[in-house]
Structure formats: C-alpha cells, structure tokens
Design an enzyme around this catalytic site. Structure first.
Site, PDB file in Angstrom:
ATOM      1  N   TYR A 133     -16.964 -44.626 -33.546  1.00  0.00           N
ATOM      2  CA  TYR A 133     -16.758 -45.292 -32.248  1.00  0.00           C
ATOM      3  C   TYR A 133     -16.067 -46.649 -32.451  1.00  0.00           C
ATOM      4  CZ  TYR A 133     -17.455 -45.902 -27.227  1.00  0.00           C
ATOM      5  OH  TYR A 133     -17.252 -46.056 -25.880  1.00  0.00           O
ATOM      6  N   LYS A 183     -16.850 -52.248 -25.899  1.00  0.00           N
ATOM      7  CA  LYS A 183     -17.949 -52.004 -24.948  1.00  0.00           C
ATOM      8  C   LYS A 183     -18.969 -53.139 -24.984  1.00  0.00           C
ATOM      9  CE  LYS A 183     -16.759 -47.951 -23.122  1.00  0.00           C
ATOM     10  NZ  LYS A 183     -16.235 -47.900 -21.726  1.00  0.00           N
TER      11      LYS A 183
HETATM   12  C1  1JT Z   1     -12.534 -43.857 -25.302  1.00  0.00           C
HETATM   13  C2  1JT Z   1     -12.546 -42.638 -25.958  1.00  0.00           C
HETATM   14  C3  1JT Z   1     -13.716 -44.362 -24.762  1.00  0.00           C
HETATM   15  C4  1JT Z   1     -13.710 -41.931 -26.056  1.00  0.00           C
HETATM   16  C5  1JT Z   1     -14.882 -42.435 -25.526  1.00  0.00           C
HETATM   17  C6  1JT Z   1     -14.881 -43.647 -24.877  1.00  0.00           C
HETATM   18  N1  1JT Z   1     -16.142 -43.890 -24.479  1.00  0.00           N
HETATM   19  C7  1JT Z   1     -16.913 -42.870 -24.845  1.00  0.00           C
HETATM   20  N2  1JT Z   1     -16.148 -41.979 -25.471  1.00  0.00           N
HETATM   21  C8  1JT Z   1     -16.608 -40.726 -26.022  1.00  0.00           C
HETATM   22  C9  1JT Z   1     -17.116 -40.948 -27.407  1.00  0.00           C
HETATM   23  C10 1JT Z   1     -16.250 -41.382 -28.384  1.00  0.00           C
HETATM   24  C11 1JT Z   1     -16.702 -41.602 -29.667  1.00  0.00           C
HETATM   25  C12 1JT Z   1     -18.004 -41.421 -29.969  1.00  0.00           C
HETATM   26  C13 1JT Z   1     -18.867 -41.000 -28.982  1.00  0.00           C
HETATM   27  C14 1JT Z   1     -18.416 -40.767 -27.710  1.00  0.00           C
HETATM   28  C15 1JT Z   1     -11.331 -42.073 -26.602  1.00  0.00           C
HETATM   29  C16 1JT Z   1     -10.063 -42.715 -26.129  1.00  0.00           C
HETATM   30  C17 1JT Z   1     -10.180 -44.184 -26.017  1.00  0.00           C
HETATM   31  C18 1JT Z   1     -11.292 -44.622 -25.103  1.00  0.00           C
HETATM   32  O1  1JT Z   1     -18.403 -41.719 -31.249  1.00  0.00           O
HETATM   33  C19 1JT Z   1     -18.637 -40.765 -32.182  1.00  0.00           C
HETATM   34  C20 1JT Z   1     -15.763 -42.072 -30.738  1.00  0.00           C
END
Ligand code: 1JT
Length: 255
Positions: free
Chosen positions: A154, A161
C-alpha cells in the site's frame, strides 16, 4: 427516504464497480438529488451512462487537481442546484510502480502526486463546496487502514491516506462552526478497477476474509449505507471521525 430533500455531490465515479457508484445508488434510493462529476473527457461517456442509469440530476466535469475546474464546478452548482447538503470525495491516485516496489524506492514525484490527488484534493474540494452549504452539510472521504498500519504494497497510498485523515480532522475542526461535518469511511479492501492495480489483490482479499470477525470481505453497498447515515440527519452528531466499514478487520491483532 433518509435523504429526501437533500442534494448530494459525488466525486470519483469511474465505473460500475467504483465505491462512489455504490454510494450514488444508495443516495438515490434514499431520495437524494444526485450530482456526479467526471475527471476527464476519457470518463465522460461512462459517467453519463451511469448517471442515466442512476437517474442523477446532473453530470459535471471536474478534475480536482485543477483549481479553475473546481471554480467552474461551484459556479455551475450555484446555477443548477443552489446548494449542496452532502459531498463525497472518493478520489485517489498513485503510480502503479509505487504500489509494488519497496516504499524506500518511492520517488519525489510519485510521493507528491499521491499527496496532491489523494489528500490535498479534499482540502480543495471542501474550500470550494463549503460556501454552497449555508445551513451545514456532510463532507465525506474514503480511506483505508494502510494509513495507520503497514499493509504490504500500500506504501505511498498509506502515507497519502494518513495525510487525508489528518486533513479531514483539521477541516472538521474549522467547518464545525458552520455545521459542516467532515468524516472519513475506512473501507475494507474492495475489488474496484483501482484496486486491480495492486499486486496479489486476490490473495489479500482471501486473507482478509479469513481473519475479519465477520469472516467475509467488505461489500461496497455497506460502505454506501454508512455514507447515507453520515449524509443524513442521523449523523448530525458525528464529525472528525474515521468510521471503519471493514467486517471488523481493524480490531484484530494476531489471529
Ligand atoms: C488507490 C489504489 C487507492 C488502490 C486502492 C486505493 N485505496 C484502496 N485501494 C485498494 C487497495 C490497494 C492496496 C492494498 C489494499 C487495498 C490503486 C490506484 C491508486 C489509488 O494493499 C495491499 C495496495
């Protein structure tokens, strides 16, 4: 009909799987007049199709990184709706390589890009929209546990965030005197188009469901229902909060 007589602005619908889409559908179900925005010409047709399906009142362009587009959004909202009661910010971006390489390798540009699109945009949107909430209102944003805990991959989004959540609290403090409430919903991971950019997402979703108290993944519809609560008069005492809609996942230590 928890939102009857209310006008809601939802930023961040990209497609049918967007969290913003689920929120929009719930708002219409509860009787809100819905206004949607799209980021660029590339998304215009898709958002207009979804808008027709949702019976939204209006679709307007708005790239939140462009101050002049926020200004024209506000001018257009004054003409079309007069005022806004609820505003949902469901916008984030980071470069794909920053969600897979070690955090240590994050570039200056990638870091600043994630901050601008994912965190500063809430400040810009709140400043633009607050004058359209003369009797108060509800501003909401979407966040994720990676802001306060280390979640593999993440990375730069977690830092963005954290900044988003802190911005939400400062905004809540300053806008409280105008009866404008500002909150964040921390959703469990959901398989949206953005999330598909993430390495090993499916593996992560399985692990999540295995360890969450409710033993399942997060449904965008339950995120949407919490958003309805915050936008409605039921949420009138709630501001400056991060509300977890994550099947309970965030309470767990080692399971
Ligand atoms: C973005 C993306 C913001 C994916 C996101 C996000 N907020 C939550 N997610 C889903 C997610 C992503 C990761 C994760 C867990 C949930 C992608 C495009 C940019 C903005 O970690 C394992 C990486």
């Amino acid at each position: 009909m928890l939102l009857s007589g209310k006008t809601a602005l939802v930023l961040g619908i990209a497609n049918r799987w967007s969290i913003a889409y689920a929120i929009s559908a719930a708002y219409v179900r509860e009787g809100a007049k819905l206004i949607l925005t799209y980021q660029s010409e590339r998304q215009k047709a898709t958002v207009e199709d979804l808008s027709a399906e949702l019976k939204a009142f209006k679709v307007l362009p708005c790239d939140v990184t462009k101050p002049e587009e926020l200004d024209s959004l506000v001018s257009q909202l004054r003409i079309d709706a007069g005022r806004i009661d609820a505003c949902v910010h469901s916008i984030a971006f980071a470069n794909r390589e920053d969600l897979s390489r070690p955090f240590l390798e994050t570039s200056r540009d990638g870091f600043l890009l994630a901050q601008e699109v994912s965190a500063y945009s809430l400040v810009a949107v709140a400043r633009a929209i607050a004058p359209l909430m003369p009797d108060g209102g509800s501003i909401q944003t979407l966040t994720y546990l990676g802001s306060t805990r280390v979640v593999t991959n993440y990375n730069v989004m977690g830092v963005a965030k954290a900044s988003l959540e802190a911005s939400m609290r400062y905004l809540a403090s300053e806008l409280g005197s105008k009866n404008i409430r500002v909150n964040a919903i921390s959703a469990g991971p959901i398989k949206t188009a953005s999330a598909r950019a993430v390495k090993d997402l499916t593996k992560m979703l399985d692990a999540f469901a295995e360890h969450a108290p409710l033993r399942r993944n997060t449904d965008p519809a339950e995120v949407a229902d919490t958003s309805v609560f915050l936008a409605s008069d039921l949420g009138r005492g709630v501001t400056g909060n991060v509300i977890f809609v994550d099947a309970g996942f965030q309470i767990m230590g080692l399971a």
